[in-house]
Design a protein around this motif. Structure first.
Motif, PDB file in Angstrom:
ATOM      1  N   VAL A 169      10.876  10.867   0.627  1.00 14.76           N
ATOM      2  CA  VAL A 169      11.596  10.544  -0.391  1.00 14.76           C
ATOM      3  C   VAL A 169      10.805  10.406  -1.859  1.00 14.76           C
ATOM      4  O   VAL A 169       9.862   9.427  -2.035  1.00 14.76           O
ATOM      5  CB  VAL A 169      12.281   9.044  -0.203  1.00 14.76           C
ATOM      6  CG1 VAL A 169      13.086   8.572  -1.428  1.00 14.76           C
ATOM      7  CG2 VAL A 169      13.179   9.027   0.904  1.00 14.76           C
ATOM      8  N   ALA A 170      11.218  11.188  -2.815  1.00 12.94           N
ATOM      9  CA  ALA A 170      10.598  11.457  -4.154  1.00 12.94           C
ATOM     10  C   ALA A 170      11.584  10.435  -5.218  1.00 12.94           C
ATOM     11  O   ALA A 170      12.277  11.219  -5.702  1.00 12.94           O
ATOM     12  CB  ALA A 170      10.559  12.869  -4.493  1.00 12.94           C
ATOM     13  N   THR A 171      11.518   9.194  -5.168  1.00  8.32           N
ATOM     14  CA  THR A 171      12.255   8.126  -5.964  1.00  8.32           C
ATOM     15  C   THR A 171      11.117   7.710  -6.765  1.00  8.32           C
ATOM     16  O   THR A 171      10.016   7.615  -6.612  1.00  8.32           O
ATOM     17  CB  THR A 171      12.857   7.428  -5.304  1.00  8.32           C
ATOM     18  OG1 THR A 171      12.217   6.377  -4.445  1.00  8.32           O
ATOM     19  CG2 THR A 171      14.088   7.935  -4.567  1.00  8.32           C
ATOM     20  N   PHE A 172      11.554   7.167  -8.207  1.00 14.06           N
ATOM     21  CA  PHE A 172      10.910   6.558  -9.000  1.00 14.06           C
ATOM     22  C   PHE A 172      11.299   5.255  -9.315  1.00 14.06           C
ATOM     23  O   PHE A 172      12.353   5.116  -9.440  1.00 14.06           O
ATOM     24  CB  PHE A 172      10.847   7.528 -10.121  1.00 14.06           C
ATOM     25  CG  PHE A 172      10.649   8.958 -10.232  1.00 14.06           C
ATOM     26  CD1 PHE A 172       9.385   9.307 -10.614  1.00 14.06           C
ATOM     27  CD2 PHE A 172      11.426   9.846 -10.054  1.00 14.06           C
ATOM     28  CE1 PHE A 172       8.813  10.683 -10.112  1.00 14.06           C
ATOM     29  CE2 PHE A 172      11.204  11.189  -9.926  1.00 14.06           C
ATOM     30  CZ  PHE A 172       9.987  11.731  -9.926  1.00 14.06           C
ATOM     31  N   GLN A 173      10.240   4.369  -9.494  1.00 14.55           N
ATOM     32  CA  GLN A 173      10.416   2.956  -9.594  1.00 14.55           C
ATOM     33  C   GLN A 173       9.730   2.250 -10.955  1.00 14.55           C
ATOM     34  O   GLN A 173       8.730   2.992 -11.071  1.00 14.55           O
ATOM     35  CB  GLN A 173      10.115   2.192  -8.221  1.00 14.55           C
ATOM     36  CG  GLN A 173      10.515   2.585  -6.896  1.00 14.55           C
ATOM     37  CD  GLN A 173      12.096   2.089  -7.061  1.00 14.55           C
ATOM     38  OE1 GLN A 173      12.458   1.243  -7.651  1.00 14.55           O
ATOM     39  NE2 GLN A 173      12.763   2.719  -6.060  1.00 14.55           N
ATOM     40  N   PRO A 174      10.509   1.477 -11.854  1.00 17.04           N
ATOM     41  CA  PRO A 174       9.776   1.290 -12.946  1.00 17.04           C
ATOM     42  C   PRO A 174       8.778   0.257 -12.554  1.00 17.04           C
ATOM     43  O   PRO A 174       8.341  -0.121 -11.468  1.00 17.04           O
ATOM     44  CB  PRO A 174      11.068   0.305 -13.617  1.00 17.04           C
ATOM     45  CG  PRO A 174      12.171   0.551 -12.974  1.00 17.04           C
ATOM     46  CD  PRO A 174      11.834   1.039 -11.533  1.00 17.04           C
ATOM     47  N   ILE A 175       8.133  -0.169 -13.618  1.00 21.85           N
ATOM     48  CA  ILE A 175       6.744  -0.892 -13.442  1.00 21.85           C
ATOM     49  C   ILE A 175       7.237  -2.237 -12.807  1.00 21.85           C
ATOM     50  O   ILE A 175       8.214  -3.000 -13.267  1.00 21.85           O
ATOM     51  CB  ILE A 175       6.245  -1.292 -14.789  1.00 21.85           C
ATOM     52  CG1 ILE A 175       5.607   0.068 -15.299  1.00 21.85           C
ATOM     53  CG2 ILE A 175       4.981  -2.121 -14.585  1.00 21.85           C
ATOM     54  CD1 ILE A 175       4.670   0.846 -14.645  1.00 21.85           C
ATOM     55  N   SER A 176       6.263  -2.891 -11.862  1.00 13.40           N
ATOM     56  CA  SER A 176       6.795  -3.949 -11.116  1.00 13.40           C
ATOM     57  C   SER A 176       5.427  -5.149 -11.110  1.00 13.40           C
ATOM     58  O   SER A 176       4.552  -4.674 -11.661  1.00 13.40           O
ATOM     59  CB  SER A 176       7.057  -3.516  -9.674  1.00 13.40           C
ATOM     60  OG  SER A 176       6.198  -3.030  -9.069  1.00 13.40           O
ATOM     61  N   ASP A 177       5.630  -6.103 -10.210  1.00  8.55           N
ATOM     62  CA  ASP A 177       4.492  -7.029 -10.070  1.00  8.55           C
ATOM     63  C   ASP A 177       3.397  -6.275  -9.396  1.00  8.55           C
ATOM     64  O   ASP A 177       2.214  -6.880  -9.440  1.00  8.55           O
ATOM     65  CB  ASP A 177       5.130  -8.281  -9.275  1.00  8.55           C
ATOM     66  CG  ASP A 177       6.008  -8.993  -9.994  1.00  8.55           C
ATOM     67  OD1 ASP A 177       6.235  -9.088 -11.432  1.00  8.55           O
ATOM     68  OD2 ASP A 177       6.845  -9.734  -9.467  1.00  8.55           O
ATOM     69  N   SER A 178       3.612  -5.317  -8.532  1.00  9.13           N
ATOM     70  CA  SER A 178       2.630  -4.662  -8.156  1.00  9.13           C
ATOM     71  C   SER A 178       1.615  -4.086  -9.023  1.00  9.13           C
ATOM     72  O   SER A 178       0.257  -4.268  -8.914  1.00  9.13           O
ATOM     73  CB  SER A 178       2.993  -3.536  -7.191  1.00  9.13           C
ATOM     74  OG  SER A 178       3.694  -4.024  -6.124  1.00  9.13           O
ATOM     75  N   HIS A 179       2.166  -3.670 -10.017  1.00 10.17           N
ATOM     76  CA  HIS A 179       1.158  -3.194 -11.181  1.00 10.17           C
ATOM     77  C   HIS A 179       0.655  -4.423 -11.722  1.00 10.17           C
ATOM     78  O   HIS A 179      -0.755  -4.248 -12.087  1.00 10.17           O
ATOM     79  CB  HIS A 179       1.908  -2.579 -12.172  1.00 10.17           C
ATOM     80  CG  HIS A 179       2.459  -1.197 -11.770  1.00 10.17           C
ATOM     81  ND1 HIS A 179       3.674  -1.096 -11.206  1.00 10.17           N
ATOM     82  CD2 HIS A 179       2.121   0.057 -12.017  1.00 10.17           C
ATOM     83  CE1 HIS A 179       3.757   0.217 -10.645  1.00 10.17           C
ATOM     84  NE2 HIS A 179       2.834   0.972 -11.257  1.00 10.17           N
ATOM     85  N   ARG A 180       1.022  -5.494 -11.845  1.00 11.11           N
ATOM     86  CA  ARG A 180       0.377  -6.623 -12.531  1.00 11.11           C
ATOM     87  C   ARG A 180      -0.707  -7.361 -11.555  1.00 11.11           C
ATOM     88  O   ARG A 180      -1.813  -7.552 -12.087  1.00 11.11           O
ATOM     89  CB  ARG A 180       1.498  -7.806 -12.765  1.00 11.11           C
ATOM     90  CG  ARG A 180       2.609  -7.474 -13.718  1.00 11.11           C
ATOM     91  CD  ARG A 180       3.663  -8.385 -13.863  1.00 11.11           C
ATOM     92  NE  ARG A 180       4.554  -8.061 -15.109  1.00 11.11           N
ATOM     93  CZ  ARG A 180       5.443  -7.381 -14.922  1.00 11.11           C
ATOM     94  NH1 ARG A 180       5.918  -7.006 -13.619  1.00 11.11           N
ATOM     95  NH2 ARG A 180       6.478  -7.065 -15.724  1.00 11.11           N
ATOM     96  N   SER A 181      -0.480  -7.235 -10.369  1.00 10.87           N
ATOM     97  CA  SER A 181      -1.539  -7.475  -9.347  1.00 10.87           C
ATOM     98  C   SER A 181      -2.746  -6.622  -9.512  1.00 10.87           C
ATOM     99  O   SER A 181      -3.828  -7.200  -9.349  1.00 10.87           O
ATOM    100  CB  SER A 181      -1.078  -7.475  -8.041  1.00 10.87           C
ATOM    101  OG  SER A 181       0.079  -8.661  -7.872  1.00 10.87           O
ATOM    102  N   ALA A 182      -2.502  -5.310  -9.490  1.00  9.84           N
ATOM    103  CA  ALA A 182      -3.411  -4.268  -9.587  1.00  9.84           C
ATOM    104  C   ALA A 182      -4.122  -4.483 -10.779  1.00  9.84           C
ATOM    105  O   ALA A 182      -5.513  -4.173 -11.080  1.00  9.84           O
ATOM    106  CB  ALA A 182      -2.745  -2.983  -9.581  1.00  9.84           C
ATOM    107  N   ALA A 183      -3.498  -4.772 -11.950  1.00 10.77           N
ATOM    108  CA  ALA A 183      -4.500  -4.950 -13.332  1.00 10.77           C
ATOM    109  C   ALA A 183      -5.240  -6.277 -12.977  1.00 10.77           C
ATOM    110  O   ALA A 183      -6.386  -6.092 -13.716  1.00 10.77           O
ATOM    111  CB  ALA A 183      -3.348  -5.319 -14.405  1.00 10.77           C
ATOM    112  N   LEU A 184      -4.801  -7.295 -12.607  1.00 13.75           N
ATOM    113  CA  LEU A 184      -5.975  -8.477 -12.378  1.00 13.75           C
ATOM    114  C   LEU A 184      -7.002  -7.962 -11.576  1.00 13.75           C
ATOM    115  O   LEU A 184      -7.998  -8.643 -11.694  1.00 13.75           O
ATOM    116  CB  LEU A 184      -5.085  -9.660 -11.778  1.00 13.75           C
ATOM    117  CG  LEU A 184      -4.134 -10.212 -12.630  1.00 13.75           C
ATOM    118  CD1 LEU A 184      -2.989 -11.270 -11.985  1.00 13.75           C
ATOM    119  CD2 LEU A 184      -4.598 -10.727 -14.034  1.00 13.75           C
ATOM    120  N   GLU A 185      -6.775  -7.117 -10.599  1.00 10.04           N
ATOM    121  CA  GLU A 185      -7.914  -6.780  -9.658  1.00 10.04           C
ATOM    122  C   GLU A 185      -8.722  -5.565 -10.352  1.00 10.04           C
ATOM    123  O   GLU A 185     -10.156  -5.934 -10.331  1.00 10.04           O
ATOM    124  CB  GLU A 185      -7.227  -6.223  -8.246  1.00 10.04           C
ATOM    125  CG  GLU A 185      -8.335  -5.888  -7.315  1.00 10.04           C
ATOM    126  CD  GLU A 185      -7.581  -5.503  -6.150  1.00 10.04           C
ATOM    127  OE1 GLU A 185      -8.116  -4.830  -5.334  1.00 10.04           O
ATOM    128  OE2 GLU A 185      -6.384  -5.506  -5.901  1.00 10.04           O
TER     129      GLU A 185
END
Length: 691
Positions: free
Chosen positions: A21-37
């Motif tokens: 499935v090629a769907t697009f999701q907006p920025i989520s908490d996963s990106h925030r966790s990745a930024a802190l890491e």
């Protein structure tokens, strides 16, 4: 056991759905966790000022309040701004960090670096020097109003930067470099936007119009993926200056949005390309390094706050709908950073089965809207929807006509949907047939959903037939991706067969006469397993049906032997069976009185030795009286006492090797001191005889 394996098969198929499935999701908490890491400081520092700015900017955009201790960052910024040897790049990123942290900088420092930047602009020929100088002056303008940073010759600087442009919309890094770059085009647009904002008078509109044409030409070279995302790629020959699609597209987006923010002219860029740029950044997912994450987040922030066209993203919380659970079709519309969209209506324009020529099952149906969850939903799927793969076509309709000039919806959005359900297994049976007449020798019905323990026997002149039917919840025929029959010999040799279908009926007939070579003439027990699985089948299974005893002829001399089976690694390298050992019972000891009596007997010789010494009249008259001979005599007797003590220790606790090693050292010592004392006694005796 079979049910657990079947569940694992369902999991594998579900993963394949998610990957397809090629769907697009907006920025989520996963990106925030990745930024802190990814932006984790080391010893209280992010590294260079550039890396510090990227970390702080990413935290600011994502709204991350939990930031590390940056008490040493502002002093470092002030120190760099005051260094005469600091590069233009260091000054530029120091000002960027200062703009975020609001560092306190003296006006004299601002005035000093401003004069330096203005001096660079007078004779700069490099695009990077112009980019850092103009960008730094814009940052100074935003941080203080007491320093004059306006450009008196803004038209001349604008023209000198424009002179580096090429006919295809790309830019050169300098007049001495003939290679053009898409990445440099983004830097040039951002620099020109800074010139416009710093101009003391209005820039010549003819040059603005020419720059608009360059932007249009630049977008003519944009590339596209099949999922509707657009991106820019670098085409430089010089590998040292090569940038990847992410950094190149990010540079163009920053330059484009910066220029659109300082000019009132309409750039007339297609909304689908702006939306495609947003899809490109969202389609990356979560980048694996800090630089890529910053480029992704910063570019999406520029797209969300730009004056060209703000993209709206249509996303589905779930693209797998279960008929068994009666799942609802849910759709969300947000900006790229996950903010709420303006009032919109979502329409389901079409829904048709993938790869089918049948008519659409849904035509132009408006979805309901829940204001509390901000979700657009369809109450229920039409009754004509059966399990399978579908393509749903959505359209976003803005309520306010003025919003069409602000937001980009992208027209129709196609989203693949998987509708799952429970497949019914009917008329399952297994039989042994006579090879000549086709008559049934043995026949048993099967309950695929339950437990089966079929026990059959056959020879090489007979056949094995397995048949069953698969139907969907609506009674239609169903052809799963995987239908396998496996026979496994007791020696672990396996044979796999594909079960063919005709409509609802699945049937396979194994003619053992033609399979004797494939079976390596191995007679004995064969376990029977049936595997049925599909991505949309909720009850995929791997069922053990039972076994069949095969009586095959003896193999000829040149018959192919079965391949060696791999040895189970657990059996070879796993823990061995515990060894239980019973020690021999200790022997019975003698009574304590007898042991003491024996000890007394062993001491009698020593007592006799002492008595003998007294009877002989032993004395110390010949013991040396001078210092050196007396010392050697004492050491000699002490060494003998040490040897006796060593024997005692050996008896009590020392091992043989330690005792021999110690005895060797004591022996050398005794030879040395004994030789000296004996030499002294011989010399004394000789003197007495001569006298």
């Amino acid at each position: 056991m079979a049910r657990n394996v079947g569940g694992f098969l369902v999991l594998i198929l579900a993963i394949s759905i998610c990957q397809a499935v090629a769907t697009f999701q907006p920025i989520s908490d996963s990106h925030r966790s990745a930024a802190l890491e990814l932006f984790a400081p080391i010893d209280g520092s992010f590294g260079s000022l550039e890396e510090t700015y990227e970390a702080l900017k990413t935290f600011e955009i994502l709204g991350i309040e939990k930031k590390p201790d940056l008490s040493t960052t502002c002093p470092l910024v002030v120190e760099n701004l005051g260094l005469p040897s600091a590069t233009l790049k260091d000054l530029f990123y120091a000002l960027r960090v200062s703009g975020i942290l609001k560092c306190k900088i003296n006006e004299e420092v601002f005035e000093g670096i401003t004069s330096r930047f203005l001096a660079v602009l007078n004779d700069a020929s490099s695009l990077l020097d112009l980019y850092y100088s103009i960008g730094s002056l814009v940052l100074i303008k935003d941080q203080t109003s007491k320093v004059d940073v306006l450009l008196n010759d803004a038209d001349g600087i604008f023209h000198s930067i424009k002179a580096l442009s090429q006919s295809d919309g790309r830019w050169r890094y300098s007049s001495n470099n003939p290679e053009s770059s898409t990445f440099a085009a983004g830097l040039a647009l951002e620099t020109l936007a800074g010139v416009v904002s710093l101009a003391s008078s209005e820039i010549d509109q003819s040059m603005i119009g020419t720059l608009k044409n360059d932007i249009v030409k630049l977008f003519d070279s944009i590339e596209r993926y099949d999922d509707g995302s657009f991106y820019f790629d670098e085409k430089l020959v010089d590998a040292r200056e090569h940038q990847g699609p992410l950094s190149t597209t990010s540079s163009v987006v920053r330059g484009l949005t910066a220029f659109a923010a300082v000019t009132s002219a309409n750039l007339n860029l297609p909304g689908d390309k702006v939306l495609g740029l947003a899809k490109f950044f969202l389609g990356i997912g979560i980048p694996g390094n800090a630089k890529d994450l910053f480029n992704q987040i910063d570019s999406l922030y520029c797209l969300e706050s730009n004056r060209v066209s703000i993209p709206l993203i249509l996303s589905l919380p779930a693209t797998v709908l279960s008929l068994t659970k009666k799942d609802q079709l849910k759709v969300r519309v947000n900006t790229v950073l996950g903010s709420s969209a303006p009032p919109v209506t979502v329409k389901l324009m079409q829904a048709f089965r993938t790869g089918s020529k049948d008519a659409s099952i849904i035509e132009s149906q408006e979805l309901n809207f829940d204001p509390e969850s901000t979700v657009h939903f369809l109450d229920a799927l039409p009754k004509s929807v059966d399990i399978g793969n579908y393509m749903f076509v959505f359209e976003i309709v803005l309520h306010d006509p003025e919003h069409k000039k602000v937001y980009a919806t992208g027209g129709h959005t196609r989203v693949p949907i998987f509708v799952t359900g429970v497949i019914k297994v009917d008329s399952a049976e297994i039989a042994v047939l006579d090879s000549d007449l086709g008559s049934i020798e043995a026949h048993q019905k099967l309950d695929i959903a339950g437990e089966n323990a079929v026990s059959l026997s056959a020879n090489h002149l007979q056949k094995l037939r397995l048949s069953f039917q698969l139907t969907t919840p609506l009674g239609h025929s169903f052809r799963p991706h995987q239908v396998f029959l496996k026979l496994r010999h007791e020696t672990k040799v396996e044979h796999m067969f594909v079960v063919a279908s005709s409509g609802k009926q699945f049937e396979i007939i194994l003619d053992f006469l033609g399979l004797v070579e494939k079976f390596y003439y191995l007679s004995g027990r064969y376990d029977i397993q049936l595997t049925v699985g599909d991505a949309v089948m909720e009850n995929s299974f791997l069922a053990a049906l039972g076994h069949v005893e095969l009586d095959l002829p003896e193999p000829p001399e040149k018959a192919t032997r079965p391949p060696p089976q791999p040895v189970d690694a657990y059996l070879r390298y796993g823990p061995k069976a515990e060894i239980s050992h019973i020690f021999r019972a200790p022997e019975q000891r003698p009574p304590e009185e007898l042991s003491l009596a024996f000890l007394g007997l062993t001491l009698l010789p020593f007592i006799g030795f002492l008595v003998g010494l007294l009877r002989l009249g032993v004395n110390l008259k010949n013991f040396p009286r001078s210092a050196a001979p007396a010392t050697f005599a004492i050491l000699f007797h002490g060494g003998i006492a040490g040897v006796l003590l060593l024997y005692v220790l050996f008896w009590l606790k020392l091992d043989l090797f330690t005792t021999l090693k110690t005895l060797g050292f004591l022996g050398v010592f005794l030879i040395f001191v004994g030789h000296r004392i004996l030499a002294h006694l011989a010399s004394t005796s000789a003197k007495l005889k001569s006298a």
